[in-house]
Motif scaffolding. Sequence first.
Motif, mmCIF file in Angstrom:
data_model
loop_
_atom_site.group_PDB
_atom_site.id
_atom_site.type_symbol
_atom_site.label_atom_id
_atom_site.label_comp_id
_atom_site.label_asym_id
_atom_site.label_seq_id
_atom_site.Cartn_x
_atom_site.Cartn_y
_atom_site.Cartn_z
ATOM 1 N N GLU A 28 0.880 -1.319 -0.033
ATOM 2 C CA GLU A 28 -0.090 0.260 -0.036
ATOM 3 C C GLU A 28 0.855 1.187 -0.078
ATOM 4 O O GLU A 28 0.490 2.126 -0.585
ATOM 5 C CB GLU A 28 -0.850 -0.061 1.273
ATOM 6 C CG GLU A 28 -1.841 1.216 1.232
ATOM 7 C CD GLU A 28 -3.091 1.102 2.018
ATOM 8 O OE1 GLU A 28 -3.761 1.898 2.210
ATOM 9 O OE2 GLU A 28 -3.189 -0.155 2.697
ATOM 10 N N PHE A 31 2.036 2.186 -3.567
ATOM 11 C CA PHE A 31 1.168 1.839 -4.694
ATOM 12 C C PHE A 31 1.044 3.137 -5.725
ATOM 13 O O PHE A 31 0.949 3.295 -6.911
ATOM 14 C CB PHE A 31 -0.294 1.708 -4.111
ATOM 15 C CG PHE A 31 -1.285 1.430 -5.065
ATOM 16 C CD1 PHE A 31 -1.596 -0.012 -5.544
ATOM 17 C CD2 PHE A 31 -2.498 2.000 -5.569
ATOM 18 C CE1 PHE A 31 -2.122 -0.463 -6.649
ATOM 19 C CE2 PHE A 31 -3.271 1.740 -6.543
ATOM 20 C CZ PHE A 31 -3.235 0.512 -7.140
ATOM 21 N N ARG A 89 -4.916 3.752 -2.876
ATOM 22 C CA ARG A 89 -5.003 2.650 -3.378
ATOM 23 C C ARG A 89 -6.622 2.110 -3.428
ATOM 24 O O ARG A 89 -7.102 1.613 -4.400
ATOM 25 C CB ARG A 89 -4.242 1.496 -2.525
ATOM 26 C CG ARG A 89 -4.323 0.098 -2.826
ATOM 27 C CD ARG A 89 -3.523 -0.577 -1.848
ATOM 28 N NE ARG A 89 -3.878 -2.130 -2.159
ATOM 29 C CZ ARG A 89 -2.965 -2.887 -1.928
ATOM 30 N NH1 ARG A 89 -1.665 -2.713 -1.743
ATOM 31 N NH2 ARG A 89 -2.997 -3.972 -2.329
#
Length: 160
Positions: A28, A31, A89
């Motif tokens: 994450e 991302f 994300r």
Amino acid sequence: MNDLAAFLAEQYSIELGAFRAALEAIPEQSFTVAAGAQSAAWQALHIADWLRLGVLGDRSPTYGYLGWEDQAWAQALNVNPPLTEAAGRAAVLARLDEVITQVHTFLSTLSPADLQGTTFSPSAPNGERPRLQALGLHVRHVAYHRGQVALLRRQFTAAQ
């Protein structure tokens, strides 16, 4: 659904599922990081944009990630994207999922006559190509960008 439309729907389902899984493998915190070329978020929004344009035929000026920013046709469409990479994300993946659902619905309703038409395709010499050819091109395009996401994952894994 006819046999050819069912085949296309299956191929898109497999490839888009693999693309989505590749995106999920990106941490994450990485991302939205552009390592090398573009971020995983850019890759997801790029595919969402091209699915809308090349598969669904949506010519509304709501794009931002077509990747042909120096071309007049793209400049006319790159006006008001629904979100940017900075959305994060969850929002980017939700947008991709929304477009994937639209693509599955569209493919499930294709008739044999629909497959015989043409569609916009800027890389074709006359700006359009047969729909069936375009659908094949776009599923391969998703596979290419899945590879780009896999390379990003390797870069992020090596950096840890």
